[in-house]
Design an enzyme around this catalytic site. Structure first.
Site, PDB file in Angstrom:
ATOM      1  N   GLU A  52      -2.005 -10.448  -5.746  1.00  0.00           N
ATOM      2  CA  GLU A  52      -1.932 -10.854  -7.147  1.00  0.00           C
ATOM      3  C   GLU A  52      -1.160 -10.210  -8.182  1.00  0.00           C
ATOM      4  OE1 GLU A  52      -4.598  -9.604  -4.887  1.00  0.00           O
ATOM      5  OE2 GLU A  52      -6.222 -11.196  -5.296  1.00  0.00           O
TER       6      GLU A  52
ATOM      7  N   CYS B 289      -9.851  -9.227  -7.012  1.00  0.00           N
ATOM      8  CA  CYS B 289     -11.077  -7.717  -7.264  1.00  0.00           C
ATOM      9  C   CYS B 289     -11.010  -8.005  -8.572  1.00  0.00           C
ATOM     10  CB  CYS B 289      -9.960  -6.667  -6.422  1.00  0.00           C
ATOM     11  SG  CYS B 289      -8.631  -5.526  -7.840  1.00  0.00           S
TER      12      CYS B 289
ATOM     13  N   GLU C 199       1.052  -1.553   0.196  1.00  0.00           N
ATOM     14  CA  GLU C 199      -0.007   0.144  -0.257  1.00  0.00           C
ATOM     15  C   GLU C 199       1.433   0.866   0.175  1.00  0.00           C
ATOM     16  OE1 GLU C 199      -2.676  -0.497   3.509  1.00  0.00           O
ATOM     17  OE2 GLU C 199      -3.680  -2.086   2.220  1.00  0.00           O
TER      18      GLU C 199
HETATM   19  N1  THU Z   1      -6.153  -6.986  -2.035  1.00  0.00           N
HETATM   20  C1  THU Z   1      -5.349  -7.891  -2.778  1.00  0.00           C
HETATM   21  O1  THU Z   1      -3.964  -7.775  -2.670  1.00  0.00           O
HETATM   22  N2  THU Z   1      -5.748  -8.390  -3.333  1.00  0.00           N
HETATM   23  C2  THU Z   1      -7.577  -8.424  -3.478  1.00  0.00           C
HETATM   24  O2  THU Z   1      -8.315  -9.542  -4.056  1.00  0.00           O
HETATM   25  C3  THU Z   1      -7.914  -7.849  -2.489  1.00  0.00           C
HETATM   26  C4  THU Z   1      -7.455  -6.780  -1.973  1.00  0.00           C
HETATM   27  C5  THU Z   1      -5.293  -5.541  -1.275  1.00  0.00           C
HETATM   28  C6  THU Z   1      -5.181  -3.851  -1.452  1.00  0.00           C
HETATM   29  C7  THU Z   1      -4.982  -3.517  -0.061  1.00  0.00           C
HETATM   30  O3  THU Z   1      -4.192  -3.626  -0.824  1.00  0.00           O
HETATM   31  C8  THU Z   1      -6.053  -3.839   0.871  1.00  0.00           C
HETATM   32  O4  THU Z   1      -6.227  -5.624   0.241  1.00  0.00           O
HETATM   33  C9  THU Z   1      -7.444  -3.848   0.755  1.00  0.00           C
HETATM   34  O5  THU Z   1      -8.187  -3.311  -0.038  1.00  0.00           O
END
Ligand code: THU
Length: 163
Positions: A75, A112, A64
């Site tokens: 992913e 996502c 992040e």
């Molecule tokens: N996130 C992922 O890394 N993969 C997913 O499949 C869904 C969401 C992360 C993005 C963000 O850093 C955190 O999870 C919350 O959305």
């Protein structure tokens, strides 16, 4: 007028122990890789581990940023790493898990929308399906034979060449 139908099926295992051995190992690695996430804003740590067709293992975790849209999902970190380290080598399987300071991790999460788009293009450019193994720290596990199944009617590179 006609109606088109899209069918989607996936396997549901009761828990990690029910999985075939290799998928079991990948999912337990994905659970461990959640510790490598940098997720101070969401406190939602995601780990992804891939087995490539050449036998190599590649991991990714979400990264992040204080400027929120800059953040990357586990992913896509994984896909970029795999593609950089081992160009053109297909990915056989990706296991994905997560943990959260605020909630239980007792069911699978699935990629996502942006990651589905990235997974679809990865599959199509190496001409090989990516199997997904999705599970929390405990609870049921979903196995999806091809990531593209999660993105029906995808926008693909062929559209840029006239469809
Ligand atoms: N996130 C992922 O890394 N993969 C997913 O499949 C869904 C969401 C992360 C993005 C963000 O850093 C955190 O999870 C919350 O959305």
């Amino acid at each position: 007028m006609k109606e088109n139908k899209f069918e989607f099926s996936y396997r549901v295992y009761e828990n990690l122990e029910e999985l075939p051995e290799e998928q079991q190992w990948l999912l337990s690695e994905a659970r461990a890789v959640t510790a490598q996430a940098y997720a101070p804003y969401s406190n939602f740590q995601v780990g992804a581990v891939a087995k490539l067709a050449n036998g190599e293992i590649v991991a990714g975790s979400n990264q992040e940023n204080a400027s929120f849209p800059v953040g990357l999902c586990a992913e896509r970190v994984l896909l970029a790493a795999a593609s950089s380290l081992f160009p053109k080598i297909p990915i056989e399987t990706i296991a994905i898990s997560y943990k959260s300071e605020n909630h239980k991790s007792d069911h699978p999460i699935s990629p996502c929308g942006i990651c589905r788009q990235s997974l679809q293009e990865f599959e199509s450019r190496v001409n090989h399906r990516v199997q997904l193994v999705l599970g929390g720290m405990s609870g049921p596990v979903y196995v999806i034979e091809s990531a593209s199944k999660l993105l029906p009617l995808a926008f693909t590179s062929s559209e840029l060449n006239g469809g």
